[in-house]
Design an enzyme around this catalytic site. Structure first.
Site, PDB file in Angstrom:
ATOM      1  N   TYR A 213     -43.463  -8.241 -10.453  1.00  0.00           N
ATOM      2  CA  TYR A 213     -42.032  -8.164 -10.157  1.00  0.00           C
ATOM      3  C   TYR A 213     -41.794  -8.775  -8.790  1.00  0.00           C
ATOM      4  CZ  TYR A 213     -37.386  -6.122  -9.350  1.00  0.00           C
ATOM      5  OH  TYR A 213     -36.053  -5.925  -9.083  1.00  0.00           O
TER       6      TYR A 213
ATOM      7  N   ASP B  36     -46.607 -12.576  -2.702  1.00  0.00           N
ATOM      8  CA  ASP B  36     -45.495 -11.655  -2.535  1.00  0.00           C
ATOM      9  C   ASP B  36     -46.086 -10.340  -2.022  1.00  0.00           C
ATOM     10  OD1 ASP B  36     -43.369  -9.989  -2.607  1.00  0.00           O
ATOM     11  OD2 ASP B  36     -42.807 -10.381  -4.697  1.00  0.00           O
TER      12      ASP B  36
ATOM     13  N   LYS C 109     -39.661  -4.113   2.688  1.00  0.00           N
ATOM     14  CA  LYS C 109     -40.057  -2.710   2.844  1.00  0.00           C
ATOM     15  C   LYS C 109     -40.421  -2.327   4.276  1.00  0.00           C
ATOM     16  CE  LYS C 109     -40.685  -2.580  -1.859  1.00  0.00           C
ATOM     17  NZ  LYS C 109     -40.220  -1.743  -2.892  1.00  0.00           N
TER      18      LYS C 109
HETATM   19  N1  PMP Z   1     -41.401  -8.200  -4.598  1.00  0.00           N
HETATM   20  C1  PMP Z   1     -42.122  -7.110  -4.839  1.00  0.00           C
HETATM   21  C2  PMP Z   1     -43.613  -7.229  -4.951  1.00  0.00           C
HETATM   22  C3  PMP Z   1     -41.509  -5.869  -4.976  1.00  0.00           C
HETATM   23  O1  PMP Z   1     -42.242  -4.797  -5.222  1.00  0.00           O
HETATM   24  C4  PMP Z   1     -40.109  -5.787  -4.852  1.00  0.00           C
HETATM   25  C5  PMP Z   1     -39.366  -4.471  -4.984  1.00  0.00           C
HETATM   26  N2  PMP Z   1     -40.063  -3.386  -5.300  1.00  0.00           N
HETATM   27  C6  PMP Z   1     -39.397  -6.950  -4.598  1.00  0.00           C
HETATM   28  C7  PMP Z   1     -40.061  -8.146  -4.460  1.00  0.00           C
HETATM   29  C8  PMP Z   1     -37.909  -6.909  -4.445  1.00  0.00           C
HETATM   30  O2  PMP Z   1     -37.558  -6.270  -3.295  1.00  0.00           O
HETATM   31  P1  PMP Z   1     -36.081  -5.626  -3.136  1.00  0.00           P
HETATM   32  O3  PMP Z   1     -36.029  -4.475  -4.068  1.00  0.00           O
HETATM   33  O4  PMP Z   1     -36.030  -5.248  -1.685  1.00  0.00           O
HETATM   34  O5  PMP Z   1     -35.107  -6.698  -3.478  1.00  0.00           O
END
Ligand code: PMP
Length: 428
Positions: A143, A238, A266
């Protein structure tokens, strides 16, 4: 569940789609209604009915030092006095960029954004601009936020809701996202061969948190690095979940593999809405106004977010010992759960690295989306409810990792393991 949470959830559904501002919060995968949280401190969440829970999610990662961590709170209060947004450069955002580049050396230059979603969307745009190519490779079950290009076989809430491919993503967008199973280098080689000279970027979670916790197999990250080097493809890690969590320099430091670009979120916001993307200076120089790839944000580098994030990163940088504590906490919880499984004669799969873990209700090795889906989600739902009843707040889906914090002390670990043993025994 408490009366106030139930009432609020009923009310929320009149005004908010599904009653929540992010799907997985609705507890659809585990049954029951979500808890409405009033406040949090240290290791605990307190709901509107004044029930107290040990938090195993920590806002999906950022509260690595526990809730309302004092140095962060102090910095936010101090910054607040000078107003909350200027839409102009600040000294604080320069400190923030500097500390990120110090802690994650592959990030030579960095741009702040407001969420992980923005970070990944922007990173692939830059990779496309830099390479002059359109296609990207992503992995099933990873994701990367809810940008159109990534909502194809997406993990996290998308699998939890059974909607890994979202309506509203056009065929035109989807055709440029190529998919491979995680941990399968051969599949990537085939895609690259079949789309020679057309792939701008390979993006992945170097440790997946979004199909539950799934680790890269030996040689996998290096294999991807080699393919990207050979084919001049931009390798994007990511690290929205793993950054500053699995090591001060994230998964790339822990596994010793250097990506070309990194996306962050985060922890760098300390709980405020923040994301960032960065990488080699040569690539980042393509970002406007230095270069031609447009990306902007009214609230980007927002002083409140920078204050919280910088205080958090500074504390982490000055206290590297806290990783030892996180490792020990992770080890103690995971080995305690494994002991209970053995005592109860249960064969379930535990995936674990540092302060991230998932217990899968399957006896198969979980290494990709297909094996993750072999889990018994119904049993997970029962486990979740049994733990909640005992005061432990887990992620409300099997397809999420848990995130530990340094606020967990011996007494919390003891309570978690006791609840775990009782819950596993109860649900069989
Ligand atoms: N990349 C990863 C690996 C994530 O875990 C997440 C959200 N959990 C995101 C991108 C997206 O981040 P956001 O919810 O702050 O848009």
């Amino acid at each position: 569940m408490g009366k106030k949470s139930a009432k609020l959830f009923a009310k929320a559904q009149n005004y908010i789609p599904g009653g929540v501002n992010s799907p997985v919060r609705a507890f659809k995968a585990v049954g029951g209604n979500p808890l409405f949280i009033k406040k949090a401190k240290g290791a605990y969440l307190i709901d509107e009915d004044d029930n107290q829970y040990i938090d195993m999610i920590n806002s999906w990662g950022p509260m690595i030092l526990g809730h309302a961590f004092e140095p962060v709170e102090k910095q936010v209060r101090k910054t607040l006095k000078n107003s909350f947004s200027f839409g102009a450069p600040t000294a604080l955002e320069v400190d923030m960029a500097k500390i990120i580049t110090e802690m994650v050396p592959s990030v030579e230059k960095v741009r702040m954004v407001n969420s992980g979603t923005e970070a990944t969307m922007s990173a692939i745009r830059v990779a496309r601009g830099y390479t002059g190519r359109d296609k990207i490779i992503k992995f099933e079950g990873c994701y990367h936020g809810h940008g159109d290009s990534f909502l194809i076989s997406a993990g996290s809430g998308a699998i939890t809701m059974g909607e890994p491919d979202s309506p509203g993503v056009t065929k035109g967008t989807a055709k440029d996202t190529l998919l491979a199973p995680y941990n399968d280098l051969e599949a990537v080689r085939k895609l690259v061969e079949a789309n020679k000279g057309e792939i701008a970027a390979i993006i992945l979670e170097p440790v997946v948190g979004n199909m539950g916790c799934v680790l890269p197999e030996d040689g996998y990250l290096q294999g991807l690095r080699d393919i990207c080097d050979q084919e001049k493809i931009v390798l994007i890690f990511d690290e929205v979940m793993t950054g500053f969590r699995l090591a001060p320099g994230g998964a790339q430091e822990r596994f010793g593999i250097t990506p070309d670009m990194t996306t962050l979120g985060k922890i760098i916001g300390g709980g405020m809405p923040v994301g960032a993307y960065g990488g080699k200076a040569e690539i980042m120089e393509f970002v406007s106004p230095a270069g031609p790839v447009y990306q902007a944000g009214t609230l980007s580098g927002n002083p409140m977010a920078m204050a919280a994030g910088y205080a958090m990163l500074k504390h982490i940088q000055e206290n590297p010992n806290l990783y030892k504590k996180l490792e020990e906490t992770g080890e103690e919880i995971v080995s305690g759960i494994k002991d209970s499984l053995t005592e109860l004669g249960l064969v379930y799969t535990m995936n674990h690295v540092g302060s991230m873990y998932s217990l899968f209700f399957t006896n198969q090795k979980v290494k990709d989306l297909e094996t993750a889906k072999s889990t018994n989600t119904e049993l997970f739902g029962k486990y979740f409810q049994a733990m909640l009843k005992r005061g432990i707040y887990l992620a409300p889906s099997q397809f999420e990792s848990l995130f530990l914090s340094t606020a967990l002390k011996k007494k919390h670990i003891k309570a978690i393991l006791k609840a775990n043993r009782e819950s596993l025994a109860e649900i069989q």
